[in-house]
Scaffold this motif. Sequence first.
Motif, PDB file in Angstrom:
ATOM      1  N   ASN A   1       0.828  -1.206   0.000  1.00 61.90           N
ATOM      2  CA  ASN A   1       0.000   0.000   0.000  1.00 61.90           C
ATOM      3  C   ASN A   1       0.862   1.256   0.000  1.00 61.90           C
ATOM      4  O   ASN A   1       0.576   2.223  -0.719  1.00 61.90           O
ATOM      5  N   ALA A   2       1.927   1.245   0.804  1.00 61.89           N
ATOM      6  CA  ALA A   2       2.817   2.402   0.860  1.00 61.89           C
ATOM      7  C   ALA A   2       3.512   2.604  -0.486  1.00 61.89           C
ATOM      8  O   ALA A   2       3.662   3.741  -0.955  1.00 61.89           O
TER       9      ALA A   2
ATOM     10  N   GLU B   1       0.970   4.087  -2.890  1.00 63.02           N
ATOM     11  CA  GLU B   1       0.749   5.507  -2.606  1.00 63.02           C
ATOM     12  C   GLU B   1       1.932   6.346  -3.078  1.00 63.02           C
ATOM     13  O   GLU B   1       1.750   7.416  -3.653  1.00 63.02           O
TER      14      GLU B   1
ATOM     15  N   THR C   1       1.790   6.623  -6.824  1.00 62.47           N
ATOM     16  CA  THR C   1       0.736   7.549  -7.221  1.00 62.47           C
ATOM     17  C   THR C   1       1.174   8.988  -6.974  1.00 62.47           C
ATOM     18  O   THR C   1       0.963   9.868  -7.818  1.00 62.47           O
ATOM     19  N   GLU C   2       1.800   9.231  -5.833  1.00 62.47           N
ATOM     20  CA  GLU C   2       2.261  10.575  -5.511  1.00 62.47           C
ATOM     21  C   GLU C   2       3.364  11.021  -6.463  1.00 62.47           C
ATOM     22  O   GLU C   2       3.386  12.157  -6.910  1.00 62.47           O
TER      23      GLU C   2
END
Length: 138
Positions: A28-29, A32, A35-36
Motif C-alpha cells: 500500500n505504501a 501511494e 501515485t504521488e
Amino acid sequence: MAEVNDKDTLFSSLKRQSQAARTSLIQNAQAEASTELKSIQQEQLEWHRSRRKHREKFDKKIYVLLCIQVGFLMLLMLCQGFRPFGFQLSNWVFGFFINGSLIYTYAIIRYIASDLFNGKHELLKPEKVGTNRQDPIL
C-alpha cells in the motif's frame, strides 16, 4: 504436549498474519508513493508547459520590439550621415539616442536573462501556475 502444539500453531498463525499485514502495508505504501510520484511528475510537466507558453508570448513581443528599435537606429544613423532634406542632429542628441537605445537594449536583455528565463519572474512562480510546489524543479 497438546497445549504446546496449540501455542506453536497459534504463534505461527499470528506470525503469518503479521507478515501478511506487513507485506500488505508495504505494498500500500509503495502504491501511494507511486501515485504521488506520478502526480508530482504531472504537476512538473504542467508547470513546464505553462512556462514554455509564457516564454513564447514574451519572445515574440520582445523580438518585434528589438527589431523596431534597430530599424529606428539604422534610420537615424542614415539620416545623420547623409543628411536628407537638411536633417541634422547635434552630436549630443545623436549620442543620447544611440547610448539610450543601447542601455535600453542591455536592460531588457538583462531582465529576460536573469528574471524571466530562470523561473524567478512572479508570473512563473508555482502559485500562479496552479501547483503547490514552492521551488520549481528544472
